[in-house]
Design a protein around this motif. Structure first.
Motif, short mmCIF file in Angstrom:
data_model
loop_
_atom_site.label_atom_id
_atom_site.label_comp_id
_atom_site.label_asym_id
_atom_site.label_seq_id
_atom_site.Cartn_x
_atom_site.Cartn_y
_atom_site.Cartn_z
N UNK A 1 0.81 -1.21 0.00
CA UNK A 1 0.00 0.00 0.00
C UNK A 1 0.85 1.27 0.00
N UNK A 2 2.15 1.13 0.16
CA UNK A 2 3.05 2.29 0.12
C UNK A 2 3.90 2.32 -1.15
N UNK A 3 3.64 1.40 -2.08
CA UNK A 3 4.50 1.31 -3.27
C UNK A 3 3.99 2.16 -4.43
N UNK A 4 2.83 2.80 -4.26
CA UNK A 4 2.27 3.71 -5.26
C UNK A 4 2.01 3.03 -6.60
N UNK B 1 -6.33 6.84 0.83
CA UNK B 1 -6.74 8.24 0.81
C UNK B 1 -6.24 8.97 2.05
N UNK B 2 -6.25 8.29 3.19
CA UNK B 2 -5.73 8.90 4.42
C UNK B 2 -4.26 9.23 4.30
N UNK B 3 -3.54 8.48 3.46
CA UNK B 3 -2.13 8.72 3.21
C UNK B 3 -1.91 9.74 2.08
N UNK B 4 -3.01 10.37 1.65
CA UNK B 4 -2.96 11.43 0.65
C UNK B 4 -2.49 10.92 -0.72
N UNK B 5 -2.88 9.70 -1.06
CA UNK B 5 -2.48 9.11 -2.33
C UNK B 5 -3.74 8.74 -3.11
N UNK B 6 -4.42 9.74 -3.61
CA UNK B 6 -5.69 9.52 -4.29
C UNK B 6 -5.52 8.73 -5.58
N UNK B 7 -4.48 9.01 -6.33
CA UNK B 7 -4.29 8.35 -7.61
C UNK B 7 -4.15 6.83 -7.45
N UNK B 8 -3.28 6.41 -6.51
CA UNK B 8 -3.12 4.97 -6.27
C UNK B 8 -4.41 4.35 -5.79
N UNK B 9 -5.15 5.06 -4.93
CA UNK B 9 -6.42 4.55 -4.41
C UNK B 9 -7.42 4.32 -5.54
N UNK B 10 -7.48 5.23 -6.49
CA UNK B 10 -8.44 5.09 -7.60
C UNK B 10 -8.06 3.94 -8.52
#
Length: 297
Positions: free
Chosen positions: A127-130, A164-173
């Protein structure tokens, strides 16, 4: 002993590159000879040297990311010093590439844990690998092997809210679309979905794009009965409200997570890292693990 002596000599003379090459070469040779403890000692000295050297201009810092990953891959999971080495490597990387470290490094570490069957640690680093597509595929494997049919949406919702909590909207989508498109137990693979919480995520992404705090509050109220299936969602939604909608934080309620310890709340270690500055801104288990490893290679 010779390596340690040269380490002190080279670092005193600020011959960092010579020291790094020496230590890396020594650690690789010791790993090949299965002298794990000695190799770990040199690897920790390698991190010390990288920290003393500091950041370099351009892309020169990335040079050591795959090399550190190869050392981690060479260590046995029973090597006592491996966890310390991984923590040091991530900390070093975070000083160069943002708070959570370099995404390529996290991907390398995640693959190591995944191949060992350590799903919790692997998920943490994936989840941190983007890489949203990879995260979606991993999440499908975890859902299939660890979850019940009724939890197919919960695995996705929690992962997306954490991302999303980690401010990574693109990866989440990207992860959302990968999961909904290819998970065999998702009843419908496009909007509108049959699972209410999956629709909730679909609408949430649209609202984030519009920055509508009133819409965000209305959406939460509408889906509140479904969101109560896992009490950890409140914590993540509170953070999302702060980050994307400038909403004032609420006092979170404590309670057991719907998915339990392994999946339910493994991101506590990350959430504890948020501070005030951040606010601003059925098949056998063995067979399943083997199949998952092959698919992710």
């Amino acid at each position: 002993m010779m390596y340690r002596t040269l380490y002190f000599r080279y670092t005193a003379q600020k011959r960092y590159q010579d020291c790094l090459v020496l230590l890396f070469d020594g650690a690789e040779k010791l790993i090949a000879k299965d002298q794990q403890s000695s190799a770990a000692d040199l690897s920790l000295l390698l991190i010390d040297t990288l920290e003393k050297r500091g950041s370099l201009p351009g892309d020169n810092n990335f040079y050591w990311v795959p090399r550190l990953g190869s050392l981690i891959r060479g260590f046995s999971p029973t090597t006592v010093e491996r966890d310390t080495f991984i923590q040091r490597v991530v900390k070093w990387s975070s000083g160069l590439h943002g708070k959570y470290g370099h995404p390529v490094l996290h991907k390398l570490i995640a693959h190591v844990y995944w191949n060992e069957g350590n799903v919790e640690s692997a998920r943490h680093h994936y989840l941190l690998c983007q890489d949203g597509s990879l995260c979606g595929r991993v999440l499908i494997q975890i859902s299939q092997s660890k979850g019940f049919r009724s939890e197919v949406d919960l695995f996705l919702v929690q992962a997306v809210l954490q991302q999303l909590s980690l401010k990574d909207q693109r990866t989440a989508e990207v992860m959302f679309y990968e999961y909904t498109r290819y998970h065999p137990k998702i009843l419908r693979h496009e909007f509108p979905f049959r699972e209410p919480l999956v629709n909730f995520l679909y609408f949430l992404f649209r609202l984030i794009d519009t920055k509508s705090v009133s819409g965000f509050r209305a959406l939460r109220k509408l889906y509140d009965p479904s969101l109560k299936r896992d009490t950890s969602f409140l914590k993540y939604l509170t953070k999302i409200g702060i980050v994307y909608f400038d909403e004032q934080p609420e006092v979170p309620h404590s309670g057991p997570s719907g998915l339990g310890g392994m999946i339910g709340d493994i991101f506590n270690r990350l959430m504890q890292g948020f501070d005030d500055d951040d606010i601003e801104e059925p098949q056998s288990s063995a067979a399943r693990r083997h199949n998952a490893n092959n698919e992710l290679d």
